[in-house]
Design a protein around this motif. Structure first.
Motif, mmCIF file in Angstrom:
data_model
loop_
_atom_site.group_PDB
_atom_site.id
_atom_site.type_symbol
_atom_site.label_atom_id
_atom_site.label_comp_id
_atom_site.label_asym_id
_atom_site.label_seq_id
_atom_site.Cartn_x
_atom_site.Cartn_y
_atom_site.Cartn_z
ATOM 1 N N GLY A 14 0.672 -6.677 11.914
ATOM 2 C CA GLY A 14 1.987 -6.364 12.468
ATOM 3 C C GLY A 14 2.713 -7.618 12.928
ATOM 4 O O GLY A 14 3.898 -7.808 12.636
ATOM 5 N N GLU A 15 2.008 -8.488 13.624
ATOM 6 C CA GLU A 15 2.606 -9.727 14.120
ATOM 7 C C GLU A 15 3.025 -10.648 12.976
ATOM 8 O O GLU A 15 3.995 -11.389 13.100
ATOM 9 C CB GLU A 15 1.644 -10.444 15.053
ATOM 10 C CG GLU A 15 1.426 -9.718 16.364
ATOM 11 C CD GLU A 15 0.384 -10.384 17.243
ATOM 12 O OE1 GLU A 15 0.082 -11.567 17.027
ATOM 13 O OE2 GLU A 15 -0.125 -9.699 18.152
ATOM 14 N N PRO A 31 4.081 -5.418 5.556
ATOM 15 C CA PRO A 31 4.785 -4.135 5.445
ATOM 16 C C PRO A 31 4.198 -3.074 6.369
ATOM 17 O O PRO A 31 2.994 -3.032 6.612
ATOM 18 C CB PRO A 31 4.579 -3.750 3.976
ATOM 19 C CG PRO A 31 4.369 -5.046 3.276
ATOM 20 C CD PRO A 31 3.645 -5.917 4.251
ATOM 21 N N THR A 32 5.081 -2.229 6.870
ATOM 22 C CA THR A 32 4.655 -1.192 7.819
ATOM 23 C C THR A 32 4.601 0.194 7.199
ATOM 24 O O THR A 32 4.258 1.151 7.883
ATOM 25 C CB THR A 32 5.597 -1.156 9.038
ATOM 26 O OG1 THR A 32 6.933 -0.899 8.577
ATOM 27 C CG2 THR A 32 5.557 -2.450 9.812
ATOM 28 N N ASP A 33 4.941 0.294 5.905
ATOM 29 C CA ASP A 33 4.927 1.630 5.298
ATOM 30 C C ASP A 33 3.495 2.170 5.265
ATOM 31 O O ASP A 33 2.523 1.424 5.183
ATOM 32 C CB ASP A 33 5.556 1.627 3.905
ATOM 33 C CG ASP A 33 4.799 0.753 2.919
ATOM 34 O OD1 ASP A 33 3.959 1.298 2.190
ATOM 35 O OD2 ASP A 33 5.049 -0.466 2.915
ATOM 36 N N ALA A 34 3.401 3.485 5.323
ATOM 37 C CA ALA A 34 2.098 4.143 5.429
ATOM 38 C C ALA A 34 1.178 3.840 4.248
ATOM 39 O O ALA A 34 -0.034 3.664 4.438
ATOM 40 C CB ALA A 34 2.293 5.653 5.561
ATOM 41 N N GLU A 35 1.728 3.760 3.045
ATOM 42 C CA GLU A 35 0.884 3.508 1.873
ATOM 43 C C GLU A 35 0.239 2.118 1.945
ATOM 44 O O GLU A 35 -0.962 1.974 1.707
ATOM 45 C CB GLU A 35 1.699 3.643 0.593
ATOM 46 C CG GLU A 35 0.849 3.558 -0.655
ATOM 47 C CD GLU A 35 1.653 3.800 -1.918
ATOM 48 O OE1 GLU A 35 1.075 3.611 -3.001
ATOM 49 O OE2 GLU A 35 2.833 4.179 -1.843
ATOM 50 N N PHE A 36 1.037 1.108 2.286
ATOM 51 C CA PHE A 36 0.481 -0.240 2.394
ATOM 52 C C PHE A 36 -0.545 -0.318 3.506
ATOM 53 O O PHE A 36 -1.644 -0.847 3.318
ATOM 54 C CB PHE A 36 1.586 -1.285 2.645
ATOM 55 C CG PHE A 36 1.025 -2.658 2.882
ATOM 56 C CD1 PHE A 36 0.712 -3.483 1.806
ATOM 57 C CD2 PHE A 36 0.771 -3.119 4.168
ATOM 58 C CE1 PHE A 36 0.168 -4.743 2.017
ATOM 59 C CE2 PHE A 36 0.225 -4.382 4.388
ATOM 60 C CZ PHE A 36 -0.069 -5.190 3.302
ATOM 61 N N ARG A 37 -0.193 0.178 4.680
ATOM 62 C CA ARG A 37 -1.115 0.083 5.817
ATOM 63 C C ARG A 37 -2.401 0.845 5.567
ATOM 64 O O ARG A 37 -3.477 0.405 5.972
ATOM 65 C CB ARG A 37 -0.434 0.564 7.109
ATOM 66 C CG ARG A 37 0.602 -0.413 7.642
ATOM 67 C CD ARG A 37 -0.046 -1.767 7.958
ATOM 68 N NE ARG A 37 0.926 -2.778 8.250
ATOM 69 C CZ ARG A 37 1.167 -3.267 9.465
ATOM 70 N NH1 ARG A 37 0.513 -2.816 10.503
ATOM 71 N NH2 ARG A 37 2.068 -4.214 9.621
ATOM 72 N N LEU A 95 -8.027 -5.897 15.795
ATOM 73 C CA LEU A 95 -7.305 -7.162 15.896
ATOM 74 C C LEU A 95 -6.621 -7.533 14.575
ATOM 75 O O LEU A 95 -5.506 -8.063 14.567
ATOM 76 C CB LEU A 95 -8.251 -8.283 16.336
ATOM 77 C CG LEU A 95 -8.717 -8.200 17.787
ATOM 78 C CD1 LEU A 95 -9.827 -9.217 18.042
ATOM 79 C CD2 LEU A 95 -7.561 -8.404 18.742
ATOM 80 N N ILE A 96 -7.279 -7.251 13.456
ATOM 81 C CA ILE A 96 -6.673 -7.518 12.151
ATOM 82 C C ILE A 96 -5.422 -6.658 11.973
ATOM 83 O O ILE A 96 -4.397 -7.135 11.470
ATOM 84 C CB ILE A 96 -7.683 -7.257 11.009
ATOM 85 C CG1 ILE A 96 -8.778 -8.310 11.031
ATOM 86 C CG2 ILE A 96 -6.991 -7.214 9.656
ATOM 87 C CD1 ILE A 96 -8.319 -9.711 10.682
ATOM 88 N N GLN A 97 -5.477 -5.405 12.401
ATOM 89 C CA GLN A 97 -4.301 -4.541 12.308
ATOM 90 C C GLN A 97 -3.162 -5.073 13.172
ATOM 91 O O GLN A 97 -2.003 -5.090 12.744
ATOM 92 C CB GLN A 97 -4.652 -3.118 12.727
ATOM 93 C CG GLN A 97 -5.539 -2.403 11.740
ATOM 94 C CD GLN A 97 -5.755 -0.969 12.147
ATOM 95 O OE1 GLN A 97 -4.950 -0.109 11.816
ATOM 96 N NE2 GLN A 97 -6.830 -0.727 12.878
ATOM 97 N N ASP A 98 -3.487 -5.520 14.382
ATOM 98 C CA ASP A 98 -2.468 -6.107 15.262
ATOM 99 C C ASP A 98 -1.872 -7.355 14.622
ATOM 100 O O ASP A 98 -0.655 -7.557 14.646
ATOM 101 C CB ASP A 98 -3.065 -6.467 16.622
ATOM 102 C CG ASP A 98 -3.474 -5.254 17.438
ATOM 103 O OD1 ASP A 98 -3.066 -4.122 17.089
ATOM 104 O OD2 ASP A 98 -4.210 -5.443 18.424
#
Length: 73
Positions: free
Chosen positions: A16-17, A21-27, A10-13
Motif C-alpha cells: 500500500g505504501e 494497485p489496490t483493486d481486489a484482483e491484484f491484491r 507487513l508486506i501488505q502494508d
C-alpha cells in the motif's frame, strides 16, 4: 508461525505504501503469492528440510553468485 503472519501483514502494508494497485484482483493474487512463498520458506527453512525431487525450489547460499563487476570482462 506468528512471525510469518506478521511478515505477510507487513508486506501488505508495504504494498500500500509503495502505491501498488489496490483493486481486489491484484491484491488477491499478490497476497496468494506472498502466502505461498512465505509458507514454502517456513517449511524449507528447517535444519532437516529436504526439497522435493525435480521441483523448482531454489536453494539460497552465501557466495553463490560471482563478485559484482562494473565493467565487462
Amino acid at each position: 508461525m506468528a512471525q510469518r503472519r506478521r511478515w505477510v501483514d507487513l508486506i501488505q502494508d508495504a504494498a500500500g505504501e509503495a502505491g501498488l494497485p489496490t483493486d481486489a484482483e491484484f491484491r488477491s493474487a499478490f497476497l496468494a503469492y506472498v502466502e505461498w512463498g512465505s509458507r514454502l520458506a517456513l517449511y524449507f527453512s528447517g535444519p532437516d528440510a529436504r526439497p522435493p525431487v525435480q521441483q523448482p525450489v531454489p536453494k539460497w547460499t552465501w557466495g553463490a553468485a560471482p563478485p559484482y563487476r562494473t565493467e565487462m570482462p
